[in-house]
Design a protein around this motif. Sequence first.
Motif, PDB file in Angstrom:
ATOM      1  N   LEU A  76       1.090  -0.994   0.022  1.00 27.16           N
ATOM      2  CA  LEU A  76      -0.221  -0.137   0.136  1.00 27.16           C
ATOM      3  C   LEU A  76       0.997   1.463   0.199  1.00 27.16           C
ATOM      4  CD1 LEU A  76      -2.535  -1.178   2.839  1.00 27.16           C
ATOM      5  CD2 LEU A  76      -2.889  -1.331   0.191  1.00 27.16           C
ATOM      6  N   ILE A  77       0.200   2.474  -0.992  1.00 23.04           N
ATOM      7  CA  ILE A  77       1.304   3.246  -1.183  1.00 23.04           C
ATOM      8  C   ILE A  77       0.492   4.085  -0.436  1.00 23.04           C
ATOM      9  CG2 ILE A  77       2.436   5.666  -2.413  1.00 23.04           C
ATOM     10  CD1 ILE A  77       3.153   2.655  -4.569  1.00 23.04           C
ATOM     11  N   ASP A  78       0.323   5.478   0.529  1.00 27.05           N
ATOM     12  CA  ASP A  78      -0.335   6.390   1.261  1.00 27.05           C
ATOM     13  C   ASP A  78       0.247   7.809   0.041  1.00 27.05           C
ATOM     14  OD1 ASP A  78      -1.627   8.797   2.436  1.00 27.05           O
ATOM     15  OD2 ASP A  78      -1.508   7.122   4.267  1.00 27.05           O
ATOM     16  N   LEU A  79      -0.252   8.666  -0.767  1.00 30.44           N
ATOM     17  CA  LEU A  79      -0.180   9.661  -1.030  1.00 30.44           C
ATOM     18  C   LEU A  79       0.684  11.003  -0.337  1.00 30.44           C
ATOM     19  CD1 LEU A  79       1.553   9.225  -4.105  1.00 30.44           C
ATOM     20  CD2 LEU A  79      -1.145  10.427  -4.708  1.00 30.44           C
ATOM     21  N   HIS A  80      -0.329  11.093   0.893  1.00 26.14           N
ATOM     22  CA  HIS A  80      -0.452  12.493   1.681  1.00 26.14           C
ATOM     23  C   HIS A  80      -0.178  11.933   2.787  1.00 26.14           C
ATOM     24  CE1 HIS A  80      -2.819  16.529   1.955  1.00 26.14           C
ATOM     25  NE2 HIS A  80      -1.596  15.881   2.687  1.00 26.14           N
ATOM     26  N   THR A 298      -4.644   9.290   3.101  1.00 24.18           N
ATOM     27  CA  THR A 298      -4.711   9.491   4.747  1.00 24.18           C
ATOM     28  C   THR A 298      -5.185  11.532   5.098  1.00 24.18           C
ATOM     29  OG1 THR A 298      -2.642   9.380   5.423  1.00 24.18           O
ATOM     30  CG2 THR A 298      -4.783   7.152   4.875  1.00 24.18           C
ATOM     31  N   ASP A 299      -3.301  11.903   4.275  1.00 21.64           N
ATOM     32  CA  ASP A 299      -3.100  13.313   5.932  1.00 21.64           C
ATOM     33  C   ASP A 299      -3.299  13.135   6.470  1.00 21.64           C
ATOM     34  OD1 ASP A 299      -2.466  15.519   5.472  1.00 21.64           O
ATOM     35  OD2 ASP A 299      -4.799  16.222   5.714  1.00 21.64           O
ATOM     36  N   ILE A 300      -2.728  11.800   7.026  1.00 23.92           N
ATOM     37  CA  ILE A 300      -2.533  11.430   8.291  1.00 23.92           C
ATOM     38  C   ILE A 300      -1.781  13.058   9.159  1.00 23.92           C
ATOM     39  CG2 ILE A 300      -1.080   9.857   8.096  1.00 23.92           C
ATOM     40  CD1 ILE A 300      -2.530   7.533   9.806  1.00 23.92           C
ATOM     41  N   HIS A 301      -1.539  12.530  10.506  1.00 19.49           N
ATOM     42  CA  HIS A 301      -0.932  13.783  11.459  1.00 19.49           C
ATOM     43  C   HIS A 301      -1.129  13.820  12.045  1.00 19.49           C
ATOM     44  CE1 HIS A 301      -4.613  16.618  11.382  1.00 19.49           C
ATOM     45  NE2 HIS A 301      -4.389  16.674   9.635  1.00 19.49           N
ATOM     46  N   ARG A 302      -0.798  14.314  13.263  1.00 18.03           N
ATOM     47  CA  ARG A 302      -0.168  13.879  14.698  1.00 18.03           C
ATOM     48  C   ARG A 302      -2.378  14.150  14.956  1.00 18.03           C
ATOM     49  NH1 ARG A 302       2.775  13.262  18.706  1.00 18.03           N
ATOM     50  NH2 ARG A 302       4.654  13.968  17.024  1.00 18.03           N
ATOM     51  N   LYS A 303      -2.995  15.286  14.351  1.00 12.66           N
ATOM     52  CA  LYS A 303      -4.146  15.531  14.591  1.00 12.66           C
ATOM     53  C   LYS A 303      -5.299  14.292  14.020  1.00 12.66           C
ATOM     54  CE  LYS A 303      -3.505  20.381  15.155  1.00 12.66           C
ATOM     55  NZ  LYS A 303      -2.956  21.665  14.664  1.00 12.66           N
ATOM     56  N   SER A 304      -4.955  13.925  13.424  1.00 11.42           N
ATOM     57  CA  SER A 304      -6.031  12.954  12.834  1.00 11.42           C
ATOM     58  C   SER A 304      -5.505  11.612  13.256  1.00 11.42           C
ATOM     59  CB  SER A 304      -5.963  13.221  11.084  1.00 11.42           C
ATOM     60  OG  SER A 304      -4.907  13.199  10.481  1.00 11.42           O
ATOM     61  N   LEU A 305      -4.547  11.241  13.869  1.00 13.30           N
ATOM     62  CA  LEU A 305      -4.418   9.789  13.522  1.00 13.30           C
ATOM     63  C   LEU A 305      -5.731   8.804  14.086  1.00 13.30           C
ATOM     64  CD1 LEU A 305      -2.834   7.057  13.815  1.00 13.30           C
ATOM     65  CD2 LEU A 305      -1.493   8.265  15.451  1.00 13.30           C
ATOM     66  N   VAL A 309      -9.512   9.905   9.932  1.00  5.84           N
ATOM     67  CA  VAL A 309      -8.531   9.110   9.714  1.00  5.84           C
ATOM     68  C   VAL A 309      -8.221   7.788  10.558  1.00  5.84           C
ATOM     69  CG1 VAL A 309      -6.553   9.211   8.351  1.00  5.84           C
ATOM     70  CG2 VAL A 309      -7.418  11.109   8.594  1.00  5.84           C
ATOM     71  N   HIS A 310      -7.627   7.679  11.153  1.00  7.62           N
ATOM     72  CA  HIS A 310      -7.299   5.941  12.123  1.00  7.62           C
ATOM     73  C   HIS A 310      -6.091   5.871  10.933  1.00  7.62           C
ATOM     74  CE1 HIS A 310      -9.965   6.528  15.285  1.00  7.62           C
ATOM     75  NE2 HIS A 310     -11.067   6.605  13.580  1.00  7.62           N
ATOM     76  N   GLY A 311      -6.538   5.633   9.617  1.00  5.53           N
ATOM     77  CA  GLY A 311      -5.137   4.586   8.623  1.00  5.53           C
ATOM     78  C   GLY A 311      -6.013   4.196   7.465  1.00  5.53           C
ATOM     79  N   LEU A 312      -4.915   4.473   7.047  1.00  5.87           N
ATOM     80  CA  LEU A 312      -4.890   3.925   4.886  1.00  5.87           C
ATOM     81  C   LEU A 312      -6.709   2.818   5.031  1.00  5.87           C
ATOM     82  CD1 LEU A 312      -4.572   4.785   2.119  1.00  5.87           C
ATOM     83  CD2 LEU A 312      -2.862   3.085   1.911  1.00  5.87           C
ATOM     84  N   THR A 313      -6.362   2.009   6.130  1.00 11.22           N
ATOM     85  CA  THR A 313      -7.313   0.762   5.229  1.00 11.22           C
ATOM     86  C   THR A 313      -8.090   1.135   5.877  1.00 11.22           C
ATOM     87  OG1 THR A 313      -6.181   0.023   8.106  1.00 11.22           O
ATOM     88  CG2 THR A 313      -5.356  -1.876   5.554  1.00 11.22           C
ATOM     89  N   ALA A 332      -6.053   2.257  -6.140  1.00 12.01           N
ATOM     90  CA  ALA A 332      -5.987   3.848  -6.295  1.00 12.01           C
ATOM     91  C   ALA A 332      -5.112   4.090  -4.692  1.00 12.01           C
ATOM     92  CB  ALA A 332      -7.320   4.581  -5.160  1.00 12.01           C
ATOM     93  N   VAL A 333      -4.512   2.545  -4.067  1.00  9.53           N
ATOM     94  CA  VAL A 333      -3.388   2.575  -3.343  1.00  9.53           C
ATOM     95  C   VAL A 333      -2.245   2.070  -3.332  1.00  9.53           C
ATOM     96  CG1 VAL A 333      -5.249   3.561  -1.114  1.00  9.53           C
ATOM     97  CG2 VAL A 333      -4.106   1.272  -1.685  1.00  9.53           C
ATOM     98  N   THR A 334      -2.351   1.441  -4.940  1.00 11.10           N
ATOM     99  CA  THR A 334      -1.357   0.844  -5.050  1.00 11.10           C
ATOM    100  C   THR A 334      -0.757   1.281  -6.918  1.00 11.10           C
ATOM    101  OG1 THR A 334      -2.585  -0.966  -6.164  1.00 11.10           O
ATOM    102  CG2 THR A 334      -1.731  -1.083  -4.098  1.00 11.10           C
ATOM    103  N   CYS A 335      -1.022   0.709  -7.584  1.00 11.23           N
ATOM    104  CA  CYS A 335      -0.567   1.367  -8.963  1.00 11.23           C
ATOM    105  C   CYS A 335      -0.454   2.784  -9.428  1.00 11.23           C
ATOM    106  CB  CYS A 335      -1.322  -0.031  -9.945  1.00 11.23           C
ATOM    107  SG  CYS A 335      -3.124  -0.291 -10.732  1.00 11.23           S
TER     108      CYS A 335
END
Length: 403
Positions: A76-80, A298-305, A309-313, A332-335
Motif C-alpha cells: 500500500l502507498i499513502d500518497l499524502h 490519508t493526510d494522516i498527522h498528529r491531529k487526525s491519527l 482518519v485512523h489509517g489507510l485501511t 488507488a493505493v497501489t498502481c
Amino acid sequence: MSASHGESAARREAEARPYDLVIGGGLLVHPEKGTSAAGDIAVRDGRIVAVVEPGGAQGKYAEYLDAHGLLVTPGLIDLHTHVYDGATGLGIAADLAGVRSGVTTVVDAGSSGSDNFDDFRRTVVSPSATRVLSWLNISRHGLTRGSTELAGHDDIRSADTIGTILAGRDVIRGVKIRMSRSVVGENGLEPLRAAKRVTAQVAAETGRPFPVMVHVGNAPPEFGDVLDLLGPGDVVTHAFHGKAGGLFPEAGSGPLPQARDAVERGVRLDVGHGSASFAFDTMERALEHGIRPHTISTDIHRKSLSGPVHGLTTTMTKLLAAGLTLNETVRAVTCEAAESIGLAGEIGSLAEGRVADIALLDRVEDPTPLVDAEGRTRTTGHRLTAVAAVRAGVTHRIRKADA
C-alpha cells in the motif's frame, strides 16, 4: 567456458537457491489487470521472483506466511502523509503511518522545504523501515513554521528548491503547495505559478515528468482557477472535501466544469482525508457524475491519527462504503499511486521482477459506523485491516494495537 554457458549456470544456481519468503494460499489481487486469483508469491533478494498457483512455489524457503483467507495486494502507498516527526506540529513517526499500519510507502506532503530537506532525509527517510518519499514544499520552510508558509515575500526561493530536488531526486517525487486563503494570504495564484515553473524546469533537466500536488481548501483562490493551471500528472489533494467552493459549486448542481476538463487532460484527483477534507456526500455525488478518485490517501498527522482518519485501511474502507469496488480501491493505493510518483515500474504491482512490497489484508466483520471529516457516517458489514506488510522482502507483522 563460453559466456552463454556461464550465464546459464548462474541462472540455474539462482533458481536452485532457497526462496527468502513464500506467501502462500492468499487471494492475489492484481489491480492493474482487474483480476484476483488464489496463488503463491515467492520472494528472493527483495524482489518477487515467482507468482504461481497455490502450492506451486516449490523448494526450500527461509520464511513462510500463511495467507489463506486473506487478500494479498501490492504494498500500500499513502500518497499524502505528514511524518516529519518532531520538526513540525503535525508529524508522526513514519513507521507508525507505514509498516506498522500495513503501508509500505508513505509520501510526506510538504513537511520539509529546501531549507530543511537534508535534515528530513537524515532523521526520517534513512532510519525508517518504511519507504519514505517526499513532495517537497515550494516554501523553503516546509511546515516547520506553522501554517502560513507562503505569506511572506521570501518564502519561495525557486533556485534553491530546484537544486534541492535535483540533489534528492531519488526521494523527492514532486512539489507540494497549499492553495487556500489562510496559507497564501494576498499572494493569490502566484505561488502556484512559481511551483509550476519549478516543476517544468526540473522536468526539462531530468527528462521525466515532475508533478505538483496542490492542497485545495477555502477560497480564494477559486478552485476552478487553481485547476486551470494544472496539467497532466499534477495531483489535487482534498479533492472531495465538503466545504464551500469545492467540486460542486451549488447544492444540486453538477461538478465544476473545470474539474471535468482537468481530469480529461490528465490531472489526478486524490482523497487526502485529513481532519477536514473528506465528505461522504461529495464522494457519492462525484461517483454519480462519473468522477472517481485516482488515488486514496490519508493526510494522516498528529491531529487526525486518532480520528477521523485512523489509517489507510480505514480510509480505504470508507471509499468502499461510498461506492468504489474493491479493485478500484486497491488500484488507488497501489498502481495508481505508484504512477503518480513515477515508480510504476518498481512498486504497486505483484508482477515478477517488482520490488517485494506486499500487503496482507483481512476483511473483518464489523458494523461500526465510519465517520467522515464532516461527522457524517456510513456503515458497512466489513472493514479492511492489515495483517502484515512485506517491505522489500522483509516481513512486518501488524500488532493489534497498531491495526
